[in-house]
Design an enzyme around this catalytic site. Structure first.
Site, PDB file in Angstrom:
ATOM      1  N   PRO A 132       0.827  -1.204   0.000  1.00 31.84           N
ATOM      2  CA  PRO A 132       0.000   0.000   0.000  1.00 31.84           C
ATOM      3  C   PRO A 132       0.864   1.258   0.000  1.00 31.84           C
ATOM      4  O   PRO A 132       1.848   1.347   0.719  1.00 31.84           O
ATOM      5  CB  PRO A 132      -0.796  -0.097   1.298  1.00 31.84           C
ATOM      6  CG  PRO A 132      -0.393  -1.351   1.972  1.00 31.84           C
ATOM      7  CD  PRO A 132       0.699  -1.979   1.205  1.00 31.84           C
ATOM      8  N   ILE A 133       0.474   2.212  -0.842  1.00 32.01           N
ATOM      9  CA  ILE A 133       1.167   3.492  -0.914  1.00 32.01           C
ATOM     10  C   ILE A 133       0.152   4.570  -0.560  1.00 32.01           C
ATOM     11  O   ILE A 133      -0.858   4.718  -1.229  1.00 32.01           O
ATOM     12  CB  ILE A 133       1.753   3.741  -2.309  1.00 32.01           C
ATOM     13  CG1 ILE A 133       2.719   2.612  -2.676  1.00 32.01           C
ATOM     14  CG2 ILE A 133       2.438   5.099  -2.362  1.00 32.01           C
ATOM     15  CD1 ILE A 133       3.204   2.666  -4.104  1.00 32.01           C
TER      16      ILE A 133
END
Length: 111
Positions: free
Chosen positions: A41-42
């Site tokens: 996840p960014i």
């Protein structure tokens, strides 16, 4: 259908397309174990300038903990990008935050 011009058929473009297709498959809940292990996840966070280093470190830790808990990924997989903006780089309704502060100060002086 006509062939694409040479620049559009480069190995680099093909590799980039394959990577994006692989990412999309991972993102869409593919059951491939290898893809599940590479989920990353960014998170992007935009803040007005002025927060202390301690505050940014604390929010980074809190976001990583929340994402780890809710998405079931390891904390080392969580990426957080903090971007700071000056008061002239953020606007609402065409009025920058800096101008909004000026208008508020002028209104306070008149009252």
């Amino acid at each position: 259908m006509a062939a694409l011009p040479r620049p559009f058929r480069s190995n680099r473009a093909t590799a980039s397309w394959r990577a994006s297709r692989s990412w999309a498959a991972c993102r869409c809940g593919s059951s491939n174990k290898k893809q599940e292990e590479t989920r990353m996840p960014i998170i992007e966070m935009h803040l007005m300038q002025g927060r202390s280093i301690e505050q940014k470190r604390a929010v980074a830790e809190a976001v990583a903990e929340a994402v780890t808990r809710t998405l079931g990924v390891g904390p080392e997989q969580v990426r957080l990008l903090i971007t700071e903006h000056s008061c002239e780089e953020f606007s609402v309704g065409g009025v920058t935050a800096g101008r909004r502060q000026e208008l508020a100060a002028n209104a306070a002086e008149k009252s």
